[in-house]
Write an enzyme that holds these catalytic residues in place. Structure first.
Site, mmCIF file in Angstrom:
data_model
loop_
_atom_site.group_PDB
_atom_site.id
_atom_site.type_symbol
_atom_site.label_atom_id
_atom_site.label_comp_id
_atom_site.label_asym_id
_atom_site.label_seq_id
_atom_site.Cartn_x
_atom_site.Cartn_y
_atom_site.Cartn_z
ATOM 1 N NE ARG A 116 -2.726 1.062 3.536
ATOM 2 C CZ ARG A 116 -3.625 1.153 4.538
ATOM 3 N NH1 ARG A 116 -4.906 1.298 4.240
ATOM 4 N NH2 ARG A 116 -3.249 1.058 5.792
ATOM 5 C CD GLU A 158 -9.124 4.601 2.587
ATOM 6 O OE1 GLU A 158 -9.232 3.954 3.641
ATOM 7 O OE2 GLU A 158 -8.033 4.859 2.065
ATOM 8 C CG ASP A 208 -9.412 6.502 6.410
ATOM 9 O OD1 ASP A 208 -9.249 7.676 6.777
ATOM 10 O OD2 ASP A 208 -8.485 5.690 6.342
ATOM 11 C CG ASP A 234 -5.322 2.625 11.227
ATOM 12 O OD1 ASP A 234 -6.340 3.293 11.519
ATOM 13 O OD2 ASP A 234 -5.300 1.788 10.314
#
Length: 730
Positions: free
Chosen positions: A344, A436, A464, A635
């Site tokens: 990613r 997202e 998100d 996160d």
């Protein structure tokens, strides 16, 4: 900005330049300066477009803010709102039907439904653990977690508890009965396994306690075995594309107590893993980026290893070899011992000073990620190690935080230029698209159309997506409490819409359709009970926080035939766009002061617990105890929703600035206490003004309305650099 190497129109951090020249470029047939000159051309071509796309994001947000302000104190007229979004170009027209036709996709992505790990690639130990999590012990996963209760003496003691062990074995045998059942009896009745030749083919037979011999309900599920001499040492099954290995050893401490000598049951677990350069990583400068790229390069070359102490022993971790068996027809069978890896990259909004222009301007960090991670992955394509990641010769890059089709289009064109620069065939680089951000969700079909030759992955991410929902609708009104948002119509529509569009565009059998993370790593009993909803929602993969969780989540894919279930889901109507565009507003609902404070406490504690480790220690993802001391994986996605939620309530007068400050100071003392045994921890209290982490946490809320799209990096990165600078001069 000193210690730079100039190549073309770029200034490159020397450590990064040395990494490319000395560690990545060798054996690729591409010279380091050739690499940088090619990258210079890519930056020149696409950097202005990247900036323009970000400016369009801001412009659209300003227009939406204005619309909500003009219509405040009124219920949202959905027809008028929909027309407005189309008028300003936020919603694009939906074109004709099409089918995604990505080629050369590995089976782990195209056909095998199973768990997916996401791991920070900057931590070599974690990165290797996740890569090696393709196979996991079901016995260990059950024994070591609360998946098995501790009633009736089945406690988790330091030494082996045979009472608990018996519960683990009983659970496992029940699982085997359900997914690879015998013609007669149960696995709990088996005293031995044997291979017999029937119709010129070896078949598995089980001898039961009553002396009866039986086979499998479905003999085709037996696909391999291992022997030591003439003694059967393992049996391999396949169910819904996933493998199950029964290991047999009558000399093993567990096996010698089992009637059939079974010492363990191993499940194929993390079928794929996303090595992460983004949300789970705290990489804020060239030093950090070099570490990220070095680890990824080491995995692609098969050379990465790390040594650490565990249980008073030094352990060296490196990549696992493949697993080998013998097929029933006598031919060899090799199955990867490692998870298939995706990488990613960061989103379009991120910029880095690891490489700058000749005018010392930072470049888009996602450009550097794409070029560097592709270059390192060439070692896999060229088979420069004894380990193979992609058997089809593909590189899988996951891209987060796209806002609509135009941004995907630029990224696809940039991938073409990278392929040309590195001498790769067109469409070698595949793309995973994270759904997202709301502008991608509502335009998902057109997003996928643009990526139709490269697409391998779409997924939903509640956190998100909710953070973006709050920020996009910031001026529409106050939001309901955070945990209630999960039950709003827009959330169900979002989850269904992603699958519906995926089915419409032919993703099953070609790409992954994914769902989000299980955030409670210690609550495996709850996960086993509830996360089956992800495959039932049509997800061919879903995120888990650890190798252990991957092993347990694999159970769900044995119980749900996702491929067949997707055929059933294909018959339903597409989810509602009206629901998608209905923000989760408080409206006329009244909240008690205690409920407001409880929500504030929970959000503030989570923000502080995460930010203090991110800023002071550079830990991008970690298990943070919440207000009730339940460990939650945090996160930047979780941070975004919590900080945006408080910012929204502050903006609409649900709470005051003084109340926010008092709450954060009180929660900081609790977080300090929760981390009191961490020798590297820097306290936030009592001098809050001198705590870089505490000030960062406040900034995320007090500047929440003005932060582009509510992204947290604009606060975290400069504060982390400040903390690193303080540590160096102390």
């Amino acid at each position: 900005m000193e210690n730079r190497i100039k190549v073309g129109g770029l200034k490159i951090d020397k450590a990064l330049y040395d990494l490319v020249r000395d560690e990545i470029a060798p054996d690729t047939d591409i010279d380091a300066d050739e690499f940088w000159n090619a990258f210079d051309e890519i930056v020149k071509e696409f950097a202005p477009e990247n900036r323009a796309l970000l400016e369009k994001r801001d412009r659209l947000q300003q227009q939406i803010d204005t619309w909500h302000l003009e219509h405040r104190d009124k219920p949202i007229d959905q027809d008028a709102y929909h027309s407005f979004l189309a008028e300003i170009g936020y919603l694009v027209p939906e074109g004709e039907d099409f089918i995604v036709f990505t080629e050369n996709v590995d089976l782990e992505i195209a056909l095998i439904a199973g768990p997916q790990l996401v791991v920070p690639v900057d931590n070599a130990r974690y990165a290797l653990n996740a890569t090696n999590a393709r196979w996991g012990s079901l016995y260990d996963a059950l024994y070591g977690t609360n998946a098995i209760d501790e009633k009736d003496g089945a406690t988790r003691d330091r030494d082996y508890n045979p009472i608990r062990g018996a519960k683990v074995i009983a659970y496992t045998e029940g699982f085997l009965d359900e997914v690879v059942g015998l013609e007669a009896g149960s696995y709990s009745d088996v005293t031995s396994f044997r291979l017999r030749t029937i119709d010129h083919q070896l078949q598995l037979r089980a001898i039961l306690k009553n002396g009866e011999e039986t086979g499998l309900e479905d003999s085709a599920k037996f696909i391999g075995f291992s022997q030591e001499g003439d003694i059967l040492s393992s049996i391999l099954f396949q169910n819904h594309g996933l493998h199950i290995e029964i290991q047999i050893d009558r000399e093993h401490p567990i096996g010698k107590e089992h009637p059939a000598g079974v010492c363990d049951v191993i499940l194929e677990s993390a079928i794929t893993t996303i090595q992460d350069c983004e949300d789970s990583v705290a990489a804020v400068d060239a030093e950090d980026k070099v570490n990220v790229y070095r680890n990824w390069n080491g995995i692609m070359k098969g050379t990465l290893e790390t040594t650490f102490e565990k249980n008073e022993k030094m352990i060296t971790r490196r990549l696992n070899p493949d697993k080998t068996f013998t097929k029933p027809d006598g031919n060899p069978l090799t199955i990867s011992g490692r998870s298939l890896l995706l990488i990613r990259n960061v989103g379009l909004h991120m910029y880095t000073d690891a490489v700058t222009t000749s005018n010392d301007e930072e470049i888009p960090e996602g450009f550097l990620d794409a070029m560097m991670t592709t270059f390192a992955a060439m070692h896999d394509l060229k088979r420069n190690s004894g380990f193979t990641n992609s058997k089809t010769g593909s590189i899988y890059i996951v891209k987060p935080k796209f806002h609509g089709p135009e941004e995907v289009d630029m990224t696809i064109r940039m991938f073409c230029k990278i392929e040309d620069a590195l001498g790769l065939q067109r469409n070698t680089i595949k793309i995973g698209i994270m759904d997202e951000e709301r502008r991608t969700t509502v335009n998902l079909k057109e997003v996928l159309r643009i990526a139709s030759e490269r697409l391998v992955f779409i997924n939903t991410g509640f956190l998100d997506r909710t953070g973006d929902e709050i920020h996009t609708s910031m001026h529409a009104g106050a939001m309901i409490p955070k945990m209630d948002i999960r039950n709003e119509p827009w959330m169900r529509a979002y989850e269904d819409w992603n699958v519906d569009i995926g089915i419409e565009t032919g993703l099953p059998g070609i790409t992954q359709i994914g769902k989000g993370m299980w955030t409670k790593p210690d609550e495996m009993a709850e996960m086993l009970e509830t996360k089956v909803n992800h495959p039932l929602a049509g997800a061919t993969t879903a995120w888990v926080p650890s190798p252990t969780a991957a092993t347990l989540h694999a159970i769900h894919y044995h119980k749900v035939d996702v491929a067949n279930w997707l055929n059933t889901l294909a018959t339903r109507e597409r989810a509602s766009m009206r629901d998608l565009l209905t923000p989760p507003l408080l409206k006329n609902r009244k909240l008690a002061s205690d409920d407001i404070q409880r929500e504030m406490d929970n959000n503030a504690q989570g923000i502080l617990g995460y930010v203090v480790r991110w800023v002071d220690q550079g830990i991008g993802c970690s298990k943070i105890p919440d207000i009730n001391n339940v460990g939650l994986m945090e996160d930047r996605a979780t941070l975004r929703i919590s900080s945006q939620h408080i910012a929204n309530w502050l903006h609409h007068g649900i709470v005051t600035k003084e109340q926010v400050r008092e709450t954060f100071e009180r929660m900081a003392r609790i977080v300090d206490e929760q981390n009191s045994e961490d020798s590297n921890y820097i306290q936030m209290s009592p001098d809050y003004n001198q705590s870089v982490a505490f000030q960062a946490a406040l900034d995320l809320v007090f500047k929440g309305c003005e932060l582009p799209n509510g992204y947290t990096e604009f606060v975290l990165h400069p504060r982390r650099r400040e903390a690193k600078h303080r540590n160096k001069i102390q």
